[in-house]
Design a protein around this motif. Structure first.
Motif, PDB file in Angstrom:
ATOM      1  N   ILE A 220       0.834  -1.206   0.000  1.00 26.87           N
ATOM      2  CA  ILE A 220       0.000   0.000   0.000  1.00 26.87           C
ATOM      3  C   ILE A 220       0.869   1.258   0.000  1.00 26.87           C
ATOM      4  CG2 ILE A 220      -1.653   1.345   1.361  1.00 26.87           C
ATOM      5  CD1 ILE A 220      -2.812  -1.375   2.329  1.00 26.87           C
ATOM      6  N   GLU A 221       1.901   1.265   0.848  1.00 30.97           N
ATOM      7  CA  GLU A 221       2.813   2.411   0.907  1.00 30.97           C
ATOM      8  C   GLU A 221       3.487   2.651  -0.437  1.00 30.97           C
ATOM      9  OE1 GLU A 221       5.078   2.978   4.917  1.00 30.97           O
ATOM     10  OE2 GLU A 221       4.858   0.821   4.595  1.00 30.97           O
ATOM     11  N   ALA A 222       3.960   1.573  -1.067  1.00 31.22           N
ATOM     12  CA  ALA A 222       4.630   1.710  -2.363  1.00 31.22           C
ATOM     13  C   ALA A 222       3.684   2.282  -3.409  1.00 31.22           C
ATOM     14  CB  ALA A 222       5.161   0.344  -2.815  1.00 31.22           C
ATOM     15  N   TRP A 223       2.444   1.884  -3.320  1.00 30.05           N
ATOM     16  CA  TRP A 223       1.410   2.388  -4.233  1.00 30.05           C
ATOM     17  C   TRP A 223       1.248   3.894  -4.076  1.00 30.05           C
ATOM     18  CZ3 TRP A 223      -4.310   2.711  -2.967  1.00 30.05           C
ATOM     19  CH2 TRP A 223      -5.092   2.902  -4.109  1.00 30.05           C
ATOM     20  N   TYR A 224       1.183   4.365  -2.837  1.00 29.76           N
ATOM     21  CA  TYR A 224       1.048   5.801  -2.583  1.00 29.76           C
ATOM     22  C   TYR A 224       2.326   6.566  -2.901  1.00 29.76           C
ATOM     23  CZ  TYR A 224      -3.515   5.634  -0.210  1.00 29.76           C
ATOM     24  OH  TYR A 224      -4.855   5.511   0.076  1.00 29.76           O
ATOM     25  N   LEU A 225       3.471   5.992  -2.562  1.00 24.03           N
ATOM     26  CA  LEU A 225       4.738   6.711  -2.686  1.00 24.03           C
ATOM     27  C   LEU A 225       5.250   6.774  -4.117  1.00 24.03           C
ATOM     28  CD1 LEU A 225       6.564   5.245   0.438  1.00 24.03           C
ATOM     29  CD2 LEU A 225       5.863   7.626   0.160  1.00 24.03           C
ATOM     30  N   TYR A 226       5.090   5.674  -4.858  1.00 23.20           N
ATOM     31  CA  TYR A 226       5.747   5.577  -6.169  1.00 23.20           C
ATOM     32  C   TYR A 226       4.766   5.434  -7.331  1.00 23.20           C
ATOM     33  CZ  TYR A 226       9.549   5.008  -2.937  1.00 23.20           C
ATOM     34  OH  TYR A 226      10.422   5.211  -1.894  1.00 23.20           O
ATOM     35  N   HIS A 227       3.481   5.281  -7.025  1.00 23.11           N
ATOM     36  CA  HIS A 227       2.414   5.383  -8.023  1.00 23.11           C
ATOM     37  C   HIS A 227       2.473   4.301  -9.107  1.00 23.11           C
ATOM     38  CE1 HIS A 227       1.971   9.165  -5.957  1.00 23.11           C
ATOM     39  NE2 HIS A 227       3.147   9.567  -6.369  1.00 23.11           N
ATOM     40  N   TYR A 228       2.931   3.115  -8.730  1.00 21.10           N
ATOM     41  CA  TYR A 228       2.873   1.978  -9.651  1.00 21.10           C
ATOM     42  C   TYR A 228       1.658   1.126  -9.309  1.00 21.10           C
ATOM     43  CZ  TYR A 228       7.483   3.055 -11.499  1.00 21.10           C
ATOM     44  OH  TYR A 228       8.542   3.680 -12.118  1.00 21.10           O
ATOM     45  N   PRO A 229       0.984   0.563 -10.305  1.00 19.46           N
ATOM     46  CA  PRO A 229      -0.203  -0.264 -10.030  1.00 19.46           C
ATOM     47  C   PRO A 229       0.170  -1.574  -9.340  1.00 19.46           C
ATOM     48  CG  PRO A 229       0.383  -0.369 -12.351  1.00 19.46           C
ATOM     49  CD  PRO A 229       1.269   0.673 -11.746  1.00 19.46           C
ATOM     50  N   LEU A 230      -0.824  -2.199  -8.754  1.00 19.34           N
ATOM     51  CA  LEU A 230      -0.605  -3.418  -7.979  1.00 19.34           C
ATOM     52  C   LEU A 230       0.067  -4.523  -8.793  1.00 19.34           C
ATOM     53  CD1 LEU A 230      -0.966  -4.962  -5.337  1.00 19.34           C
ATOM     54  CD2 LEU A 230      -3.282  -5.573  -6.081  1.00 19.34           C
ATOM     55  N   ASP A 231      -0.269  -4.627 -10.079  1.00 16.11           N
ATOM     56  CA  ASP A 231       0.310  -5.703 -10.885  1.00 16.11           C
ATOM     57  C   ASP A 231       1.790  -5.471 -11.204  1.00 16.11           C
ATOM     58  OD1 ASP A 231       0.135  -3.710 -12.791  1.00 16.11           O
ATOM     59  OD2 ASP A 231      -1.265  -4.776 -14.094  1.00 16.11           O
ATOM     60  N   GLN A 232       2.321  -4.309 -10.810  1.00 15.78           N
ATOM     61  CA  GLN A 232       3.747  -4.050 -10.979  1.00 15.78           C
ATOM     62  C   GLN A 232       4.495  -4.054  -9.642  1.00 15.78           C
ATOM     63  OE1 GLN A 232       3.284  -0.532 -13.983  1.00 15.78           O
ATOM     64  NE2 GLN A 232       5.364  -1.320 -14.270  1.00 15.78           N
ATOM     65  N   ILE A 233       3.813  -4.452  -8.572  1.00 14.21           N
ATOM     66  CA  ILE A 233       4.441  -4.540  -7.256  1.00 14.21           C
ATOM     67  C   ILE A 233       4.420  -5.995  -6.810  1.00 14.21           C
ATOM     68  CG2 ILE A 233       4.438  -3.716  -4.871  1.00 14.21           C
ATOM     69  CD1 ILE A 233       2.767  -1.321  -5.817  1.00 14.21           C
ATOM     70  N   GLU A 234       5.593  -6.565  -6.606  1.00 15.72           N
ATOM     71  CA  GLU A 234       5.719  -7.993  -6.298  1.00 15.72           C
ATOM     72  C   GLU A 234       6.430  -8.186  -4.959  1.00 15.72           C
ATOM     73  OE1 GLU A 234       8.688 -11.186  -8.117  1.00 15.72           O
ATOM     74  OE2 GLU A 234       7.035 -10.770  -9.513  1.00 15.72           O
ATOM     75  N   ILE A 235       6.100  -9.287  -4.280  1.00 14.88           N
ATOM     76  CA  ILE A 235       6.774  -9.649  -3.033  1.00 14.88           C
ATOM     77  C   ILE A 235       7.664 -10.858  -3.303  1.00 14.88           C
ATOM     78  CG2 ILE A 235       6.460 -10.505  -0.672  1.00 14.88           C
ATOM     79  CD1 ILE A 235       3.727  -9.059  -0.684  1.00 14.88           C
ATOM     80  N   LYS A 236       8.893 -10.785  -2.815  1.00 16.32           N
ATOM     81  CA  LYS A 236       9.848 -11.893  -2.974  1.00 16.32           C
ATOM     82  C   LYS A 236      10.392 -12.265  -1.591  1.00 16.32           C
ATOM     83  CE  LYS A 236      11.632 -13.289  -6.383  1.00 16.32           C
ATOM     84  NZ  LYS A 236      11.347 -14.456  -7.253  1.00 16.32           N
ATOM     85  N   MET A 237      10.308 -13.536  -1.243  1.00 16.39           N
ATOM     86  CA  MET A 237      10.826 -14.006   0.036  1.00 16.39           C
ATOM     87  C   MET A 237      12.358 -14.064  -0.023  1.00 16.39           C
ATOM     88  SD  MET A 237       7.881 -14.268   1.311  1.00 16.39           S
ATOM     89  CE  MET A 237       8.381 -14.788   2.954  1.00 16.39           C
ATOM     90  N   HIS A 238      12.989 -13.599   1.055  1.00  9.91           N
ATOM     91  CA  HIS A 238      14.443 -13.504   1.097  1.00  9.91           C
ATOM     92  C   HIS A 238      14.911 -13.745   2.528  1.00  9.91           C
ATOM     93  CE1 HIS A 238      18.480 -12.075   0.883  1.00  9.91           C
ATOM     94  NE2 HIS A 238      18.239 -10.845   1.306  1.00  9.91           N
ATOM     95  N   ASP A 239      15.700 -14.798   2.724  1.00  8.59           N
ATOM     96  CA  ASP A 239      16.032 -15.278   4.067  1.00  8.59           C
ATOM     97  C   ASP A 239      16.886 -14.320   4.884  1.00  8.59           C
ATOM     98  OD1 ASP A 239      14.647 -17.537   3.426  1.00  8.59           O
ATOM     99  OD2 ASP A 239      16.412 -18.817   3.134  1.00  8.59           O
ATOM    100  N   GLU A 240      17.897 -13.737   4.276  1.00  7.13           N
ATOM    101  CA  GLU A 240      18.942 -13.043   5.035  1.00  7.13           C
ATOM    102  C   GLU A 240      18.683 -11.554   5.291  1.00  7.13           C
ATOM    103  OE1 GLU A 240      20.465 -16.638   3.057  1.00  7.13           O
ATOM    104  OE2 GLU A 240      19.498 -14.821   2.264  1.00  7.13           O
ATOM    105  N   SER A 241      17.675 -10.980   4.663  1.00  4.88           N
ATOM    106  CA  SER A 241      17.369  -9.540   4.781  1.00  4.88           C
ATOM    107  C   SER A 241      18.555  -8.669   4.376  1.00  4.88           C
ATOM    108  CB  SER A 241      16.930  -9.177   6.207  1.00  4.88           C
ATOM    109  OG  SER A 241      15.765  -9.871   6.574  1.00  4.88           O
ATOM    110  N   LEU A 242      19.314  -9.112   3.405  1.00  5.28           N
ATOM    111  CA  LEU A 242      20.442  -8.341   2.883  1.00  5.28           C
ATOM    112  C   LEU A 242      20.025  -7.486   1.687  1.00  5.28           C
ATOM    113  CD1 LEU A 242      23.271 -11.038   3.107  1.00  5.28           C
ATOM    114  CD2 LEU A 242      23.023  -8.994   4.538  1.00  5.28           C
ATOM    115  N   VAL A 243      19.068  -7.985   0.924  1.00  6.01           N
ATOM    116  CA  VAL A 243      18.494  -7.212  -0.183  1.00  6.01           C
ATOM    117  C   VAL A 243      17.213  -6.576   0.337  1.00  6.01           C
ATOM    118  CG1 VAL A 243      17.427  -7.327  -2.456  1.00  6.01           C
ATOM    119  CG2 VAL A 243      19.495  -8.654  -1.982  1.00  6.01           C
ATOM    120  N   HIS A 244      17.164  -5.258   0.359  1.00  5.10           N
ATOM    121  CA  HIS A 244      16.053  -4.568   1.015  1.00  5.10           C
ATOM    122  C   HIS A 244      14.887  -4.301   0.081  1.00  5.10           C
ATOM    123  CE1 HIS A 244      18.700  -4.438   4.363  1.00  5.10           C
ATOM    124  NE2 HIS A 244      19.607  -3.750   3.682  1.00  5.10           N
ATOM    125  N   SER A 245      15.131  -4.287  -1.185  1.00  4.64           N
ATOM    126  CA  SER A 245      14.128  -4.281  -2.251  1.00  4.64           C
ATOM    127  C   SER A 245      14.847  -4.150  -3.574  1.00  4.64           C
ATOM    128  CB  SER A 245      13.090  -3.162  -2.076  1.00  4.64           C
ATOM    129  OG  SER A 245      12.082  -3.551  -1.161  1.00  4.64           O
TER     130      SER A 245
END
Length: 378
Positions: A220-245
């Protein structure tokens, strides 16, 4: 030199914000702050930050006690104290590190006063993104996110033509229960859910990580902040939390924000308004990051995330109910009143019974929040 109002000075983000102020060599000066129940740090902060003239504490008696001790400082407390602090203090920048809906109205008031808002409070955009956006587009204040994921997105988007962006990728650790079989989640205690594998945070956000409601909020925040539609916002699981996005371009290039999980850097990025040195990586495949492990996001495992995305495309009122009900449900879980899996059930029940309102006023937002909280306690 920028004068800083720090909301939530006693929390994790608040204490690290003070570190950034202390390390700034006079570029920032703390002039006002708020604390919750940890009032023991008030003396400590005032001892080292002599320019402070306005302070909020929750408890009225403690506020009176401090006021009698510090005659030259204005102390606020009670229900409307945060609003008074935000309206009356002398500051250029508001760092909103409050937890929950309490951080929403001060964010609005800071923008109305045309201040720089450094926002760590996810709930402000989730509950009041329509109002916040309205103030920003009409030239009221500036907003810089503090969330590590959204700072990472800003870094990765810097200098990129929006037409070249294929998608924004928000990384997620999955929280403390990420390896627990779905059928066993209802047996998990608060102690189990509070053992985050990579980050040390407050209890509420740590539980939100376990349910992954935090990722729904971040979409939701990314939608408000960067104005990309939902189909262009993806979630990726990442174990080590070294890549922040990450940002994926249409030519297959991945722009990656990589670094150790430490909130000092995102806080500094926000407070310096993006004017800090940083590097992003450009790679063709995640396999190039040898020390990182990635997995596909499973929507069945994280119903809270899916509900948040659904609310986002439905109406502002649904997002308000989502946030309010989640706060209540998480608090009930932390008090051992409900099971872990009940959090998602309670939130969905409240969201489903909330009417659709697209552009609620501040008064309506407060009313919807109150009704949703009451419904979540039943």
């Amino acid at each position: 030199m920028k004068k800083v109002l720090l909301l939530g000075a006693s929390g994790s983000i608040g204490s690290q914000s003070i570190d950034v102020i202390n390390a700034s060599k006079g570029e920032f000066v703390l002039t006002a702050f708020s604390v919750g129940n940890r009032t023991e740090i008030v003396d400590e902060i005032l001892k080292t930050h002599k320019e402070v003239k306005h302070v909020y504490v929750i408890d009225k008696e403690k506020a009176r006690s401090f006021a009698s001790k510090y005659k030259n400082i204005h102390f606020y407390s009670g229900k409307n104290g945060l609003a008074k602090l935000t309206n009356k203090a002398d500051y250029d920048m508001c760092v909103d590190a409050l937890v929950g809906f309490a951080g929403f109205e001060p964010a609005i008031l800071a923008l109305k006063r045309n201040k720089i808002l450094c926002l760590a409070n996810k709930e402000a955009l989730v509950s009041g993104g329509t109002l916040i956006s309205k103030y920003l587009v009409t030239g009221h204040g500036k907003l810089y996110p503090i969330d590590s994921e959204h700072v990472a997105i800003a870094k990765c988007l810097n200098g990129v033509n929006p037409r070249d962006v294929k998608k924004i990728i928000i990384t997620a650790s999955g929280g403390a229960l990420r390896n627990v079989p779905i059928e066993d989640l209802d047996k998990m205690s608060k102690d189990d859910a509070l053992k985050h594998p990579t980050w040390k945070m407050g209890n509420k956000i740590t539980i939100d990580c376990a349910t992954m409601m935090n990722k729904g909020f971040e979409v939701i925040e990314a939608w408000y902040l960067y104005h990309y539609p939902l189909d262009q916002i993806e979630i990726k699981m990442h174990d080590e939390s070294l890549v922040h996005s990450m940002v994926e371009l249409k030519d297959g290039t991945l722009i990656v924000d990589y670094g150790k999980p430490d909130m000092h850097n995102p806080i500094a990025w926000a407070m310096y308004e993006g004017n800090v040195e940083y590097e992003t990586l450009k790679i063709k495949s995640l396999s190039e990051l040898k020390d990182c492990h990635f997995h596909e996001y499973d929507p069945k495992r994280y119903p809270c995330t899916e509900l948040a995305k659904k609310c986002m495309v439905t109406s502002a009122s649904k997002m308000i109910a989502l946030n309010a009900a989640n706060e209540v449900a998480v608090n009930r879980f932390l008090k051992d009143e409900i099971k872990f899996t009940d959090i998602a059930k309670i939130v969905k029940k409240v969201v489903d019974q909330t009417p659709i309102i697209y552009k609620p006023s501040l008064c309506t937002i407060k009313s919807l929040d109150k009704k949703a909280r009451k419904a979540a306690t039943l």
